[in-house]
Design a protein around this motif. Structure first.
Motif: not given
Length: 141
Positions: A63-74
């Motif tokens: 499946t396709d998931l969605f995330v946001t990615i910061d320098e220190d956090n997903i």
């Protein structure tokens, strides 16, 4: 595999494989823009199967998931689009997992089982030069 990809793999492992019976076959990620004023969302395509000891189930789900990615956090995002309901691909032979994940983006993670299955079935993208096409799973120490 860069540090962000390692962190993403660690998040997937801790979320979907707490008991150690899941085998990730291939994972790819690409950035997509949802809203200009918000952080970009990354689409993550995951192909996985179950394993018992060294034996991997010959069929996979994906499946396709969605995330946001910061320098220190997903963080997972848009869960309503992917968390409920069946996987996008369900019960397909593992020799097709690598090809399907690759349709979205070049995989940053490919297990040796997925690569072997693609090679054994002459997947056109991975049969001639598999080492140059993607990053293999790292050996467990």
């Amino acid at each position: 595999m860069n540090i962000t990809q390692r962190n993403l793999l660690a998040l997937l492992e801790s979320t979907f494989n707490p008991e150690g019976d899941i085998h990730f076959l291939a994972i790819a990620e690409k950035e997509i823009q949802v809203h200009e004023k918000e952080r970009p969302v990354h689409q993550v395509r995951v192909a996985l199967t179950f394993q018992e000891g060294d034996t991997v189930n010959p069929y996979y789900d994906s499946t396709d998931l969605f995330v946001t990615i910061d320098e220190d956090n997903i963080q997972f995002k848009l869960e309503k689009n992917w968390a409920d309901g069946p996987p996008t691909i369900e019960g397909s032979p593992i020799e097709f997992a690598l090809g399907w994940v690759s349709e979205m983006a070049e995989p940053f993670y490919v297990s040796s089982k997925a690569l072997a299955a693609a090679e054994a079935n002459n997947h056109p993208r991975y049969s001639n030069n598999p080492q140059g096409n993607s990053h293999k799973e790292e050996s467990k120490k």
